[in-house]
Design a protein around this motif. Structure first.
Motif, PDB file in Angstrom:
ATOM      1  N   UNK A 156       0.915  -1.269   0.351  1.00 39.14           N
ATOM      2  CA  UNK A 156       0.133  -0.180   0.351  1.00 39.14           C
ATOM      3  C   UNK A 156       0.931   1.163   0.432  1.00 39.14           C
ATOM      4  N   UNK A 157       1.920   1.355   1.026  1.00 39.74           N
ATOM      5  CA  UNK A 157       2.702   2.219   1.009  1.00 39.74           C
ATOM      6  C   UNK A 157       3.651   2.933   0.047  1.00 39.74           C
ATOM      7  N   UNK A 158       4.066   1.805  -1.000  1.00 41.11           N
ATOM      8  CA  UNK A 158       4.873   2.146  -1.871  1.00 41.11           C
ATOM      9  C   UNK A 158       4.268   2.437  -3.551  1.00 41.11           C
ATOM     10  N   UNK A 159       2.987   1.215  -3.422  1.00 41.05           N
ATOM     11  CA  UNK A 159       2.463   1.666  -4.811  1.00 41.05           C
ATOM     12  C   UNK A 159       0.817   2.675  -4.553  1.00 41.05           C
ATOM     13  N   UNK A 160       0.716   2.537  -3.681  1.00 44.19           N
ATOM     14  CA  UNK A 160      -0.764   3.891  -3.462  1.00 44.19           C
ATOM     15  C   UNK A 160      -0.396   5.165  -2.921  1.00 44.19           C
ATOM     16  N   UNK A 161       0.358   5.317  -2.577  1.00 44.23           N
ATOM     17  CA  UNK A 161       1.423   6.523  -1.421  1.00 44.23           C
ATOM     18  C   UNK A 161       2.440   6.535  -1.829  1.00 44.23           C
ATOM     19  N   UNK A 162       2.988   6.606  -2.802  1.00 46.58           N
ATOM     20  CA  UNK A 162       4.685   6.843  -3.331  1.00 46.58           C
ATOM     21  C   UNK A 162       5.006   8.235  -3.183  1.00 46.58           C
ATOM     22  N   UNK A 163       6.434   8.475  -3.360  1.00 50.02           N
ATOM     23  CA  UNK A 163       7.002   9.561  -2.900  1.00 50.02           C
ATOM     24  C   UNK A 163       6.928  10.223  -1.704  1.00 50.02           C
ATOM     25  N   UNK A 164       5.716   9.612  -0.673  1.00 50.27           N
ATOM     26  CA  UNK A 164       5.926  10.266   0.198  1.00 50.27           C
ATOM     27  C   UNK A 164       6.681  10.058   1.341  1.00 50.27           C
ATOM     28  N   UNK A 165       7.608   8.545   1.780  1.00 49.17           N
ATOM     29  CA  UNK A 165       8.332   8.751   3.198  1.00 49.17           C
ATOM     30  C   UNK A 165       9.438   9.607   2.629  1.00 49.17           C
ATOM     31  N   UNK A 166      10.430  10.238   3.185  1.00 48.09           N
ATOM     32  CA  UNK A 166      11.610  10.668   2.693  1.00 48.09           C
ATOM     33  C   UNK A 166      12.387   9.825   3.468  1.00 48.09           C
ATOM     34  N   UNK A 167      12.470   9.204   4.247  1.00 45.14           N
ATOM     35  CA  UNK A 167      13.918   8.086   5.293  1.00 45.14           C
ATOM     36  C   UNK A 167      12.334   7.266   6.678  1.00 45.14           C
ATOM     37  N   UNK A 168      13.291   6.932   6.346  1.00 49.45           N
ATOM     38  CA  UNK A 168      12.444   5.455   7.195  1.00 49.45           C
ATOM     39  C   UNK A 168      13.632   5.182   8.576  1.00 49.45           C
ATOM     40  N   UNK A 169      13.560   5.196   9.763  1.00 44.79           N
ATOM     41  CA  UNK A 169      14.671   4.979  10.864  1.00 44.79           C
ATOM     42  C   UNK A 169      13.400   3.845  11.435  1.00 44.79           C
ATOM     43  N   UNK A 170      15.134   2.518  12.123  1.00 46.25           N
ATOM     44  CA  UNK A 170      14.205   1.829  12.728  1.00 46.25           C
ATOM     45  C   UNK A 170      15.428   1.985  13.369  1.00 46.25           C
ATOM     46  N   UNK A 171      14.404   2.425  15.027  1.00 47.77           N
ATOM     47  CA  UNK A 171      15.532   2.312  15.753  1.00 47.77           C
ATOM     48  C   UNK A 171      15.565   1.237  17.155  1.00 47.77           C
TER      49      UNK A 171
END
Length: 279
Positions: free
Chosen positions: A175-190
């Motif tokens: 869903x994130x990649x196909x329907x909301x692309x270009x939204x997330x600049x960075x994903x931090x796994x803490x």
């Protein structure tokens, strides 16, 4: 495991983007390729949305148009624009697991926080519904942005394999990649535990290369990781779980009010007869 994966392709993306006038020409071309769909979903198929899809597809008008057509089909069925706060089952508990922070990072980007170690009380279907709800709000605030406008922070302290079922991860990523692309600049796994390495080796194959390049592994007890976080966030606002100094407890009443305000801005709210907007 490396705590930081850097992307060296940003200059390539900027080159393909072209000048503002060239970008606008590409948006116009996509509109022409979409045809009558632009009148069917004018609010969704805004210049901002088309720009996001173009950016995520390396400014290929053909690929962006194809992706948008698929998303239009999905939105017809799922109706994400009609989901509101009152539609989220078990929202008082689930919002503590995934919520939009009340502060921005130092680049003015919205911050989405998830805490998978907190056990969900909802079905996988309802967890996806909550994710889509949050993504809709983030997308609304991306309308006038030239770059990705959100940062995703995930607290993995205490995480075990059962916290993130593989089917749920795959659907969320899709869903994130196909329907909301270009939204997330960075994903931090803490603070991912060592067992997460085995999980990552599996799920990384479901993640597009461009998304993988945005992933950063950080550890609060690592000085260099701490510097990365400090460069991105105001530590007085950032939660202590991510290395910040903010220890204020999550205020559900204030958060619910914020979400209701966002619903009104999106045009999604509870009907006067008391029924939620997606019914």
């Amino acid at each position: 495991m490396s705590y930081l994966l850097k992307s060296n392709k940003s200059w390539i993306s900027q080159e393909k983007a072209g000048t503002p006038d060239e970008q606008q020409d590409k948006i116009k071309e996509v509109r022409e390729l979409l045809g009558s769909l632009t009148t069917e979903m004018p609010a969704f198929l805004s210049d901002g949305t088309i720009r996001r899809f173009l950016r995520a597809r390396n400014w290929s008008t053909e690929q962006a148009t194809k992706a948008l057509k698929e998303t239009v089909k999905w939105r017809r069925q799922y109706r994400p624009d009609k989901i509101c706060w009152e539609d989220i089952p078990g929202r008082e508990h689930e919002a503590r697991r995934a919520y939009i922070a009340d502060y921005l990072d130092k680049n003015g980007r919205m911050v989405f926080i998830s805490k998978p170690p907190i056990k969900s009380k909802s079905s996988a279907k309802d967890q996806i519904k909550q994710l889509v709800y949050n993504l809709e709000i983030l997308a609304m605030h991306s309308e006038n942005e030239q770059d990705e406008c959100a940062v995703w922070l995930t607290d993995f302290q205490g995480w075990v394999l059962t916290n993130t079922p593989l089917p749920l991860f795959r659907e969320s990523t899709n869903i994130l990649q196909n329907h909301y692309p270009g939204l997330m600049a960075v994903a931090i796994l803490s603070n991912p535990p060592r067992i997460f390495e085995s999980f990552w080796k599996i799920v990384r194959h479901f993640i597009e290369r461009e998304m993988k390049e945005k992933v950063k592994f950080v550890y609060t007890n690592n000085p260099e990781s701490h510097k990365i976080v400090a460069d991105m966030f105001d530590l007085d606002k950032l939660e202590s779980a991510f290395g910040g100094r903010n220890t204020v407890a999550f205020d559900m009443d204030k958060y619910a009010e914020r979400m209701k305000q966002s619903d009104q801005m999106r045009g999604a709210s509870v009907h006067a007869n008391g029924y939620s907007c997606s019914t």
